[in-house]
Design a protein around this motif. Structure first.
Motif, mmCIF file in Angstrom:
data_model
loop_
_atom_site.group_PDB
_atom_site.id
_atom_site.type_symbol
_atom_site.label_atom_id
_atom_site.label_comp_id
_atom_site.label_asym_id
_atom_site.label_seq_id
_atom_site.Cartn_x
_atom_site.Cartn_y
_atom_site.Cartn_z
ATOM 1 N N ASP A 106 26.065 19.855 50.440
ATOM 2 C CA ASP A 106 24.946 20.673 50.910
ATOM 3 C C ASP A 106 25.464 21.775 51.830
ATOM 4 O O ASP A 106 26.262 21.531 52.732
ATOM 5 C CB ASP A 106 23.950 19.785 51.664
ATOM 6 C CG ASP A 106 22.626 20.487 51.929
ATOM 7 O OD1 ASP A 106 22.596 21.721 51.870
ATOM 8 O OD2 ASP A 106 21.639 19.786 52.202
ATOM 9 N N SER B 52 31.803 15.315 53.975
ATOM 10 C CA SER B 52 30.781 15.181 52.933
ATOM 11 C C SER B 52 30.210 13.774 52.838
ATOM 12 O O SER B 52 29.080 13.586 52.382
ATOM 13 C CB SER B 52 31.371 15.584 51.582
ATOM 14 O OG SER B 52 32.436 14.711 51.214
ATOM 15 N N ARG C 72 18.746 17.056 36.936
ATOM 16 C CA ARG C 72 20.020 17.607 36.451
ATOM 17 C C ARG C 72 20.722 16.546 35.612
ATOM 18 O O ARG C 72 21.298 15.596 36.146
ATOM 19 C CB ARG C 72 20.885 18.026 37.641
ATOM 20 C CG ARG C 72 22.026 18.979 37.277
ATOM 21 C CD ARG C 72 21.458 20.358 37.035
ATOM 22 N NE ARG C 72 22.466 21.321 36.635
ATOM 23 C CZ ARG C 72 23.092 22.134 37.500
ATOM 24 N NH1 ARG C 72 22.822 22.059 38.795
ATOM 25 N NH2 ARG C 72 23.960 23.011 37.056
ATOM 26 N N THR D 109 20.967 17.759 42.060
ATOM 27 C CA THR D 109 20.963 19.132 41.535
ATOM 28 C C THR D 109 22.193 19.916 41.959
ATOM 29 O O THR D 109 22.455 20.988 41.422
ATOM 30 C CB THR D 109 19.697 19.873 42.001
ATOM 31 O OG1 THR D 109 19.645 19.848 43.436
ATOM 32 C CG2 THR D 109 18.447 19.215 41.438
ATOM 33 N N THR D 110 22.978 19.384 42.915
ATOM 34 C CA THR D 110 24.178 20.088 43.388
ATOM 35 C C THR D 110 25.406 19.827 42.513
ATOM 36 O O THR D 110 26.458 20.402 42.753
ATOM 37 C CB THR D 110 24.502 19.669 44.836
ATOM 38 O OG1 THR D 110 24.530 18.232 44.913
ATOM 39 C CG2 THR D 110 23.458 20.198 45.802
ATOM 40 N N LYS E 234 28.041 19.947 39.333
ATOM 41 C CA LYS E 234 28.452 21.043 38.462
ATOM 42 C C LYS E 234 29.597 20.580 37.567
ATOM 43 O O LYS E 234 30.198 19.513 37.791
ATOM 44 C CB LYS E 234 28.857 22.264 39.271
ATOM 45 C CG LYS E 234 30.081 22.093 40.151
ATOM 46 C CD LYS E 234 30.358 23.378 40.930
ATOM 47 C CE LYS E 234 31.626 23.281 41.757
ATOM 48 N NZ LYS E 234 31.886 24.543 42.516
ATOM 49 N N VAL F 174 29.541 14.237 46.166
ATOM 50 C CA VAL F 174 28.435 15.037 45.618
ATOM 51 C C VAL F 174 27.144 14.225 45.621
ATOM 52 O O VAL F 174 26.102 14.699 46.066
ATOM 53 C CB VAL F 174 28.757 15.522 44.189
ATOM 54 C CG1 VAL F 174 27.575 16.305 43.607
ATOM 55 C CG2 VAL F 174 30.011 16.382 44.187
#
Length: 655
Positions: free
Chosen positions: A416, A425, A573, A587-588, A590, A629
């Motif tokens: 975030d 994190s 996601r 949603t973060t 990737k 994450v």
């Protein structure tokens, strides 16, 4: 006049200061004296709990003839709580007997706030201070402050905007009364005349409504609703909403959001034989009586009388305040139960911080410390010189150690961007309550990605890193847009995305997609998390058939299908991994993020490599670094399928 100078306290002897408030007329300067006493000598005093308000110390209190600057909130509390030379409104006369709070303990006046060492040592004694106080006084604020707050939310005393009380609802309510009993049988409790004749009638109305709620009556039986005229004139209804607005104004003042309020109330009410008193100007309300609002809310307004809920609230603004007030009261009750049965730990502390506030970031931890089990409270030393990041890291480790688990990493900072305290994190940001990533809470036992494996702790962890044992399950090779599932047929949208990335030959099972979209859980009739049973899967298929082939609105079908529709259409996601797994996560996430099954985590973890970095972990080891994450649901590895007897776990470093 000289500024007040504090004498030093001897923390080794449990010395504290207590404040004697001198009698005075309302407009007189607030005067008091401070005395140093030994807590173990059981001195007689009462305690004060209040919200500091704006951090501006611009009000004067005279302490032993010297000036001490305090906040407006504390100044108002002392002014109203002190023994008075005459009653309110009287020209002269003796003090009120029994209407005095003579000796109190209040943090901002009894602790030298400029001395960080003293603050730290006194906070360590806070549990004993509140347990031994004869009574807790809660300063809510002045009537004028509450009225101003209501006006700012456009909840004025005239209640012109009763947007939930439509003419149709009034007519329906009157017809209900007419059909069930004679027209005149309910005596009016509140009246417009009373409101116009007494400047504090809104407060009196609030207290009257508290009494009404304790009577445990259905909404149509409430004594106020006695108008059976059948017309749409709201005049006869306004007194109820004026009193309710004041009551909810009292129950949603800043004090209810304080982190410290939880500890102060629970410690005081567990030992004191006298009721905790809420003070609003010169009015007094017992905290216990406020529970009638919570009880009525859950038993009637969310239960048997749900159809009349809008009528009781009157407006969306009051409806919001009623929900908020019930939430605060319910939270106190649940936390009290936890404290009494000895299960108040760091995890409970974190959940109790939801919507609560503290002036100093350290107090999100220290404000609940005295409620925790001795082993945890002794682990977390009070030191206001310690950095916020160091304290939050220490508290996060305490949660992991308490359960030998990583489950609460789900509410960690992650990747975030809003990381104001510069935390690693994997660390929990205690001052910003984060919701779970739509996966069941720790301890529900729904999933077991690493069955029988607890989180190990490494003695060689440096301050901002966390070493974990994990098993790699590939990387994310593709992910969909979070808004693809918010309209139309979410399952069809997922199938289209899978086809677009060339994976349609691998995944054709729509039941698998339904499970992924729902993360394979639902809330059962017993309000516990449950895996999706065959019967529930049939409901999901019905929901999909309905959304694809029916023109009817969802509000015409069962509420359970409406709940399914709400969960299915939230932004999600989804992702595909290099090992061919389909999953859903934060949603973060990737492409390039790595999927791991980790010891101590019931669900898989998504981690982001920190390229070009490694940490020296032992004599011959190099641990690669990752950023956390989030937890995720991955179909096919939620029940230990990835773990075998000869699995070789890998030690990795989270930073």
């Amino acid at each position: 006049m000289a500024a007040y100078v504090y004498d030093k306290l001897d923390s080794s002897r449990k010395q504290i200061r207590i404040c004697t408030i001198h009698p005075g007329a309302f407009e007189d300067p607030v005067k008091c004296s401070l005395s140093t006493v030994l807590l173990d000598d059981n001195p007689e005093y009462e305690t004060l709990s209040y919200a500091w308000g704006a951090p501006v110390v611009d009000h004067t209190v005279l302490v032993d003839g010297a000036v001490l600057k305090v906040t407006r909130s504390l100044h108002d509390a002392l002014r109203y709580l002190r023994p008075r030379k005459q009653p309110f409104g009287a020209v002269d006369g003796p003090p009120f007997e029994g209407d005095a709070t003579g000796v109190i303990w209040a943090d901002a006046i009894c602790i030298n706030q400029a001395d960080l060492d003293e603050r730290s040592s006194q906070v360590c004694l806070m549990g004993d201070i509140y347990r031994r106080g004869a009574r807790l006084h809660v300063w809510i604020g002045t009537v004028e402050e509450i009225r101003e707050g209501l006006r700012q939310e456009h909840i004025d005393t005239e209640m012109d905007a009763l947007d939930l009380v439509t003419p149709e609802l009034i007519f329906e309510f009157n017809m209900f009364l007419l059909s069930h009993e004679p027209p005149r049988s309910r005596p009016a409790v509140l009246s417009s005349a009373a409101l116009s004749g007494d400047v504090d009638a809104d407060v009196m109305g609030a207290m009257e409504i508290l009494k009404i709620f304790t009577e445990d009556k259905h909404v149509p039986q409430l004594p106020f609703f006695n108008s059976l005229s059948g017309d749409t004139d709201l005049e006869l209804y306004k007194p109820w909403y004026v009193g309710l607005a004041m009551l909810l104004g009292i129950l949603t003042q800043p004090w209810w959001k304080r982190v410290w309020a939880v500890q102060e109330v629970l410690l005081s009410t567990s030992t004191s034989t006298q009721a905790t008193l809420l003070h609003v100007s010169h009015f007094k309300i017992s905290l216990a009586s406020c529970n009638s609002v919570r009880a009525y809310f859950h038993q009637h307004l969310l239960g048997c009388c749900a159809d009349w809920y809008p009528f009781v609230a009157g407006s969306n603004a009051l409806l919001h305040r009623l929900n908020e007030a019930s939430g605060f009261l319910n939270s106190l009750k649940n936390l009290s139960r936890r404290y009494e049965n000895g299960t108040f730990d760091m995890t409970v502390a974190y959940h109790s911080l939801n919507s609560r506030e503290a002036t100093i970031p350290h107090d999100y931890i220290y404000g609940l410390r005295a409620l925790m089990a001795n082993s945890l409270s002794s682990t977390l030393k009070v030191d206001y010189r310690q950095s916020v990041s160091s304290l939050y890291i220490e508290a996060t480790r305490a949660i992991f150690r308490a359960h030998n688990s990583l489950e609460y990493i789900d509410v960690a900072v992650g990747v975030d961007a809003d990381n104001t305290n510069h935390l690693p994190s994997w660390c929990i940001e205690w001052s910003q309550h984060r919701k779970y990533n739509d996966l069941p809470y720790y301890g529900e036992g729904l999933f077991s990605a690493a069955p029988g494996h607890l989180h190990p702790f490494h003695a060689y962890e440096v301050s901002n890193t966390l070493l974990i044992e994990a098993l790699a399950q590939g990387t994310i090779i593709s992910s969909n847009s979070p808004d693809q599932t918010t309209a139309g047929d979410p399952v069809h949208a997922v199938l289209e995305w899978i086809e677009s990335i060339g994976q349609h030959q691998m995944i054709k099972d729509t039941d698998m997609i339904l499970r992924v979209l729902m993360r394979d859980w639902h809330i059962g009739t017993d309000f516990r998390f449950r895996r999706l049973s065959p019967q529930y899967m049939e409901l999901l298929r019905r929901w999909r058939d309905f959304t694809r082939h029916s023109n009817r609105q969802l509000n015409t079908i069962k509420s359970i299908l409406r709940d399914i529709d709400s969960r299915m259409r939230r932004p999600q996601r989804l992702f595909m991994t290099s090992h061919g797994f389909l999953g859903v996560g934060p949603t973060t996430l990737k492409e390039g993020d790595c999927l791991f099954v980790a010891k101590g985590s019931e669900s898989p973890l998504l981690l982001r490599p920190v390229h070009g970095s490694a940490i020296e972990g032992g004599p011959q080891e190099h641990f690669h670094k990752y950023h956390f994450v989030g937890r995720c649901y991955v179909h096919g590895i939620m029940d230990g399928e990835a773990v075998t007897a000869d699995t070789e776990w890998r030690t990795i470093c989270l930073s």
